[in-house]
Design a protein around this motif. Structure first.
Motif, short mmCIF file in Angstrom:
data_model
loop_
_atom_site.label_atom_id
_atom_site.label_comp_id
_atom_site.label_asym_id
_atom_site.label_seq_id
_atom_site.Cartn_x
_atom_site.Cartn_y
_atom_site.Cartn_z
N SER A 69 -28.42 -39.59 -0.26
CA SER A 69 -27.29 -39.38 0.65
C SER A 69 -27.48 -38.05 1.38
CB SER A 69 -25.99 -39.36 -0.15
OG SER A 69 -24.98 -38.76 0.63
N PRO A 70 -27.39 -38.05 2.74
CA PRO A 70 -27.66 -36.83 3.50
C PRO A 70 -26.67 -35.71 3.18
CG PRO A 70 -27.50 -38.74 4.96
CD PRO A 70 -27.06 -39.19 3.61
N GLY B 249 -28.71 -43.83 8.73
CA GLY B 249 -28.69 -43.88 7.26
C GLY B 249 -27.35 -43.50 6.67
N ARG B 250 -26.37 -43.21 7.53
CA ARG B 250 -25.08 -42.73 7.02
C ARG B 250 -24.10 -43.90 6.92
NH1 ARG B 250 -24.16 -39.30 10.75
NH2 ARG B 250 -25.19 -37.54 9.79
N GLN C 158 -28.51 -31.79 8.09
CA GLN C 158 -28.72 -32.92 7.18
C GLN C 158 -29.97 -33.70 7.56
OE1 GLN C 158 -25.16 -35.26 7.13
NE2 GLN C 158 -23.96 -33.66 6.14
N THR D 266 -27.24 -29.75 3.15
CA THR D 266 -26.09 -30.64 3.23
C THR D 266 -25.12 -30.25 4.34
OG1 THR D 266 -25.01 -29.31 1.55
CG2 THR D 266 -26.14 -31.28 0.79
N GLU E 68 -19.13 -42.11 4.51
CA GLU E 68 -19.58 -40.71 4.58
C GLU E 68 -19.17 -40.09 5.91
OE1 GLU E 68 -23.71 -40.21 2.15
OE2 GLU E 68 -23.71 -41.76 3.69
N GLN F 5 -24.36 -35.68 0.32
CA GLN F 5 -23.99 -35.45 -1.08
C GLN F 5 -25.13 -35.72 -2.05
OE1 GLN F 5 -21.29 -38.58 -0.78
NE2 GLN F 5 -19.85 -37.47 0.52
N SER G 250 -25.79 -36.43 14.24
CA SER G 250 -27.18 -36.87 14.36
C SER G 250 -27.57 -37.70 13.13
CB SER G 250 -28.09 -35.67 14.52
OG SER G 250 -28.01 -34.87 13.37
#
Lengths: 338, 436
Positions: free
Chosen positions: A163-164, B266-267, A181, A176, B271, A166, B262
């Protein structure tokens, strides 16, 4: 079927020939195999053959047949229409970029699994075979990833590790914050490329997860093989003054020949049919794999294109077959030479 | 080695088998009569009450998150016919969607699904049951909802439960603290975005994991720039993806991209919502279900419709996808299925659900809206004041095109906006292969 009964007959002939005293023929009457024996033999050979046919060959042939149709997966079988090579034509023109990137990723995976996790798994097995204290615990820990369910694996890599904002890795790296990120699993730009194609950065990230599973699998396989190597071989080599590496390379490794072939075949197959972890991550771009293309077309919500999905499946099948035949032929040839 | 090939087809057999297993799976839970009956349910109108059906009825549900699952249970508990034992088989939301094609070959009696093309597609394949007679007894739905529940053969296949608008969400307390004003024009929105950039706030949250959230941005820009009818034609496969109109949409999207978080691919949207909650970002375009992430601070969540870009169309269209229930083509207990569907089409049922899960608004006009949260009231107002309601890119078009082509194309665009021309060439070629 006819092949098999012929074999069967020949088997019976041999058995019969060793025991018969009658030179006039009529071997069957003097066969040591009773009627009961024969039916048992038929069952022993027949049931696995039937299972093999039903679960392997019939689906495989059906896949090939379906790849020439336009079936949507829902309409009645009677409405399936033949479309010739249209699915293949589409795959290699309109959808070419998908199948080429997937092929490159699968190919890269073959090389990577051999060089990285397979080699490391063998090393771990060799070390654990030395009866280290707590060896069983290490063994269980390394094997654990293999038995975890898909959902758990997806969660571990998506939410816990990568997770970017967390994730463990971002936290350890201290990246983070909002502007810094790293999009581990989403960054599909090429880490190294050739022309329009290449290996994406997120694919490199997921290789770690694949290695994490593969190491344990290979380790357990190899460990089982190592247990069967005669310890006196190693003692003898130690007395002859071999160091650890020489003992492995010259004595243990050659003695493990059958297991080596199995490990090699498994590594190739695992690389070509790699699927689960990427699927669990909802197949991000950049992680294209042939098996993902198959499922996307066959069963995904965008399913309903059984024809093209089967086409991808046939390509995968041919790749697997080609690779395995080449690999086994090579091995057998080497065996003959030595 | 052939096990791999066997698995190719084996997969579908296994998945189909899963449908069988559902009855005995651990997630199967009987909720009939086990939960207290909420509110006014029990005095149902519209043909739901006092039914004669008996026996067991299975309901295949994709409401797998805790909140919607509890809401569904509460709503089913309000089903007045206690002689019917409704068993809910809950399947993970994504898995349900991924396996829908196979699942529909051996489905439960009643199934959760979406309105629009995604419904019509399956209706046309003959795997859904005609529930026009149930619709005959339903009184609370507008023509728009009826149309969205109708197949190409003019029969109804879905009972709508709720819908939710896509809009730009923000936190009023954050706007107040920073002195931001809610923008009503595109210029104001861009001015606000610039202001946020100088304040070190990323203007827009974006999480495109799963390859669908960015479709919402594309949709709204497309409808703002080219209008609702263009959206409909484009989704139906009639428009040209390499046309100047579509390129204008991506040009606008490209202009907005630097104002987004950005690395969106992948998010997860959760989140991205968390980033807005913490003040890292200022706004987020998403369906009002984003409120699931604000359960502890619902008062501090508001939205505004995306401002007009082209005066010709103004703000006359939004995405407001409808969720509802459909019936299997050959349900094991048809009488009970239709009775349950009639109940699910009442205002009471919708409110029983929305009381537990207030992210959406009731589809039925007969629903008692006095218990609505401020956000729900605003959602209902936005939907009723907007002339054209679209479903969403992946519900308005061929599912294969949406998930196998557009999802990838948008992810590619977000990763490399400069390559949009070649991406659109690919989209157009693939569209022709799929729609032919």
């Amino acid at each position: 079927m006819s092949d098999r009964s012929e074999l069967q007959e020949r088997g019976a002939t041999t058995v019969g020939a060793t025991t018969t005293f009658d030179r006039r023929g009529e071997r069957r009457r003097f066969s040591q195999l009773t009627r009961g024996d024969k039916s048992v033999l038929w069952l022993i050979v027949g049931i696995p053959t039937l299972i093999h046919l039903v679960f392997v060959w019939i689906p495989a042939i059906a896949t090939v047949v379906l790849s020439f149709t336009d079936w949507d997966g829902l309409s009645p079988v009677s409405q399936i229409g033949l479309v010739g090579f249209q699915n293949y034509w589409e795959i290699f023109t309109v959808f070419r970029s998908d199948v080429v990137s997937a092929g490159i990723n699968n190919g890269f995976l073959v090389v990577f699994l051999f060089v990285g996790p397979t080699a490391f798994g063998v090393l771990l097995a060799y070390l654990l075979d030395k009866n280290l204290r707590g060896g069983r615990i290490y063994q269980s820990i390394y094997y654990l990833p293999v038995v975890l369910s898909l959902a758990v694996v997806g969660f571990i890599w998506k939410s816990v590790m990568y997770s970017p904002s967390q994730g463990v890795i971002s936290t350890v790296l201290g990246r983070t914050g909002s502007g810094e990120q790293i999009d581990w699993l989403g960054d599909q730009t090429h880490a190294f490329g050739f022309g329009d194609y290449g290996i994406s950065k997120n694919f490199l990230a997921i290789l770690v997860a694949m290695a994490w599973r593969h190491v344990g699998y290979i380790m357990v396989l190899y460990l089982a093989g190592l247990k069967s190597v005669d310890p006196s071989l190693r003692e003898a080599s130690a007395i002859d003054g071999c160091n650890e590496w020489q003992a492995f390379r010259r004595v243990v490794f050659p003695a493990m020949k059958p297991i080596n072939v199995v490990v090699g075949v498994i590594t190739v197959i695992e690389a070509l049919r790699a699927f689960d972890i990427v699927f669990a991550l909802k197949s991000p771009r950049g992680m294209d794999l042939l098996s993902i293309l198959v499922t996307d077309n066959l069963i995904g919500e965008g399913g309903g294109n059984v024809g093209r999905g089967s086409g991808y499946g046939v390509i995968l099948l041919l790749l697997c077959l080609g690779f395995i035949i080449w690999y086994l032929a090579n091995n057998i040839r080497q065996e003959r030479r030595s | 080695m052939l096990a791999g090939a066997g698995a190719l087809l084996g997969v579908s057999a296994v998945l189909a088998a899963c449908g069988d297993d559902d009855d005995t799976s651990p997630t199967s839970a009987s909720v009939g009569g086990t939960t207290p009956t909420p509110g006014t349910a029990g005095t149902t109108t519209g043909g739901g009450g006092g039914g004669t059906a008996t026996g067991t009825l299975t309901l295949g549900s994709n409401y797998s998150d805790a909140v919607p699952a509890a809401a569904l249970a509460a709503m089913i508990a309000g089903f007045p016919n206690k002689n019917v034992d409704v068993k809910v088989n809950t399947v993970d939301h994504n898995t349900f969607q991924e396996n829908i094609t196979n699942y529909l070959q051996q489905p439960d009696d009643v199934i959760t699904w979406f309105a629009g093309y995604r419904l019509q597609y399956f209706a046309a394949q003959g795997v859904l049951g005609d529930i026009s007679d149930v619709w005959g007894g339903l009184t609370g739905f507008s023509e728009g909802f009826k149309a969205a529940s109708t197949g190409e053969d003019n029969k109804q296949y879905l009972v709508p439960l709720y819908n939710y608008p896509w809009a730009v969400h923000y936190r009023p307390s954050f706007f107040e603290e920073k002195g931001y004003a809610v923008p009503s024009t595109l210029d104001e929105l861009m001015g606000l975005a610039d202001q946020m950039m100088t304040d070190d706030v990323t203007p827009f949250s974006l999480g495109n994991d799963g390859k669908w959230p960015a479709m919402g941005t594309f949709d709204i820009l497309n409808m703002r720039i080219n209008g609702y009818q263009f959206h409909v034609d484009l989704m139906a496969g009639d428009g040209d993806w390499t046309s100047d109109e579509v390129k204008a949409v991506f040009a606008a999207f490209g202009d907005l991209l630097p104002f987004h978080q950005s690395g969106p691919n992948g998010r997860t949207w959760q989140e991205a919502a968390t980033a807005m909650k913490s003040g890292e970002t200022g706004m987020m375009l998403l369906g009002t279900f984003v409120s699931e992430q604000f359960a502890d601070s619902l008062d501090d969540l508001d939205f505004f419709p995306f401002p007009a870009i082209n005066d010709e169309y103004g703000t006359d269209s939004i995405d407001a996808p409808i969720d509802g229930f459909m019936m299997a083509a050959a349900p094991k207990n048809e009488e009970a299925a239709k009775e349950l569907l009639a109940y699910l089409g009442t205002g009471e049922a919708a409110i029983a659900f929305l009381t537990e899960n207030p992210g959406s608004v009731a589809a039925s006009t007969e629903a008692d809206t006095s218990g609505y949260t401020a956000l729900q009231e605003k959602s209902a107002e936005l939907i009723s004041s907007t002339a054209n309601i679209a479903q969403f890119l992946d519900r308005d078009t061929n599912p294969e095109f949406a998930s196998n082509v557009m999802g990838d194309a948008l992810a590619d665009f977000l990763a490399d906006p400069g390559s949009i021309d070649s991406i659109l060439d690919d989209v157009e070629a693939r569209k022709q292969a799929i729609f032919e």
